[in-house]
Design a protein around this motif. Sequence first.
Motif, short mmCIF file in Angstrom:
data_model
loop_
_atom_site.label_atom_id
_atom_site.label_comp_id
_atom_site.label_asym_id
_atom_site.label_seq_id
_atom_site.Cartn_x
_atom_site.Cartn_y
_atom_site.Cartn_z
N ARG A 165 0.83 -1.20 0.00
CA ARG A 165 0.00 0.00 0.00
C ARG A 165 0.87 1.26 0.00
O ARG A 165 1.99 1.24 0.49
CB ARG A 165 -0.91 0.00 1.24
N GLN A 166 0.32 2.34 -0.53
CA GLN A 166 0.99 3.62 -0.48
C GLN A 166 0.58 4.28 0.82
O GLN A 166 -0.58 4.61 1.02
CB GLN A 166 0.60 4.49 -1.67
N GLY A 167 1.52 4.47 1.69
CA GLY A 167 1.16 5.07 2.96
C GLY A 167 2.37 5.22 3.86
O GLY A 167 3.50 5.07 3.44
N PHE A 168 2.12 5.51 5.10
CA PHE A 168 3.19 5.79 6.03
C PHE A 168 2.70 5.51 7.44
O PHE A 168 1.51 5.40 7.71
CB PHE A 168 3.64 7.25 5.93
N VAL A 169 3.66 5.40 8.34
CA VAL A 169 3.39 5.27 9.76
C VAL A 169 4.21 6.31 10.48
O VAL A 169 5.42 6.45 10.22
CB VAL A 169 3.78 3.86 10.27
N ILE A 170 3.59 7.08 11.34
CA ILE A 170 4.32 8.01 12.20
C ILE A 170 4.53 7.32 13.53
O ILE A 170 3.56 6.94 14.20
CB ILE A 170 3.56 9.33 12.40
N ARG A 171 5.78 7.14 13.90
CA ARG A 171 6.11 6.54 15.19
C ARG A 171 6.49 7.65 16.16
O ARG A 171 7.39 8.44 15.90
CB ARG A 171 7.27 5.57 15.05
N GLU A 172 5.78 7.69 17.27
CA GLU A 172 6.13 8.62 18.33
C GLU A 172 6.71 7.82 19.50
O GLU A 172 6.38 6.66 19.69
CB GLU A 172 4.91 9.41 18.79
N ASN A 173 7.56 8.45 20.27
CA ASN A 173 8.20 7.78 21.39
C ASN A 173 7.89 8.50 22.70
O ASN A 173 8.78 9.02 23.37
CB ASN A 173 9.73 7.72 21.19
N PRO A 174 6.62 8.56 23.08
CA PRO A 174 6.27 9.23 24.33
C PRO A 174 6.24 8.25 25.49
O PRO A 174 6.27 7.04 25.30
CB PRO A 174 4.86 9.74 24.05
N GLY A 175 6.17 8.78 26.69
CA GLY A 175 5.93 7.95 27.85
C GLY A 175 4.46 8.04 28.21
O GLY A 175 3.95 9.11 28.47
N MET A 176 3.75 6.93 28.22
CA MET A 176 2.34 6.93 28.56
C MET A 176 2.04 5.67 29.35
O MET A 176 2.31 4.57 28.87
CB MET A 176 1.46 7.00 27.31
N ASP A 177 1.50 5.82 30.54
CA ASP A 177 1.22 4.64 31.34
C ASP A 177 -0.10 4.00 30.89
O ASP A 177 -0.86 4.58 30.12
CB ASP A 177 1.19 4.97 32.84
N SER A 184 0.53 13.19 29.79
CA SER A 184 1.34 12.76 28.64
C SER A 184 1.40 13.89 27.62
O SER A 184 0.81 13.81 26.54
CB SER A 184 0.73 11.50 28.01
N PRO A 185 2.12 14.96 27.94
CA PRO A 185 2.11 16.15 27.07
C PRO A 185 2.87 16.00 25.77
O PRO A 185 2.81 16.90 24.93
CB PRO A 185 2.76 17.21 27.96
N GLY A 186 3.57 14.89 25.56
CA GLY A 186 4.38 14.75 24.37
C GLY A 186 3.75 13.93 23.27
O GLY A 186 4.40 13.63 22.27
N VAL A 187 2.47 13.56 23.40
CA VAL A 187 1.79 12.70 22.43
C VAL A 187 0.82 13.55 21.61
O VAL A 187 0.03 14.31 22.17
CB VAL A 187 1.03 11.57 23.14
#
Length: 225
Positions: A58-70, A103-106
């Motif tokens: 498929r034509q597409g993408f994934v954005i990976r974020e690395n936050p801390g979230m419990d 979780s302010p970084g997400v």
Amino acid sequence: MQVKNAELFWWSKVRRRAGWAALVTVLALFSGCATSAKVAQQPVTDQGPSVARLEDGRQGFVIRENPGMDAECRGEFERAVAMMNDGENDKAIELLTKVIERSPGVTAPYINIAVACMRTGKPDPAEQHLKTALGLVPNHPVASNEYGLLLRKGGRFKEAREIYEKALASFPDYLPLHRNLGVLCDLYLNDPECALKQFEIYSEGMPADAQAKIWIAELRMRLGR
């Protein structure tokens, strides 16, 4: 217990209404409840987002974020998504505010709370939340799509175009941006050339959307093609 290297998946080829305010919550899902699609391998980093291309045809993408979230915060986020789907936007705003505090970084909570604010007639806080999301992931396609819609609704058409075009420079596969830029150019900026180009790109990726084909035919007639 912290969730390390949490991933947030954003799809380019989605249902024809995806990217509209009503469905951004469907896009904002954390790993574990999103998908098992293959993506191009990238080095693991401790901070900041990364973008990977899909490798499953498929034509597409994934954005990976690395936050801390419990786990509790993640559960509250998913409850807020359910509330929005049920039309309980004020309750969702209250819950997402707590999620953001913890979780302010997400990006996803900022985007969803912005949508909830727009639904409840609060454009100013919606704009601030979208700006925050775009500060975390510049040109984020979903945040940009929602921001463009907010600006269009507020009569800020040139600003909306700038937001769409900047996002498309980074994420050209995200079809809702093409669709909404086409609408903006056609109905608000009197730029049929732009509208036709954007609808043609969108229609190529979403051939089942009959409405887009009608718009393309009308624009071609107006342009004498």
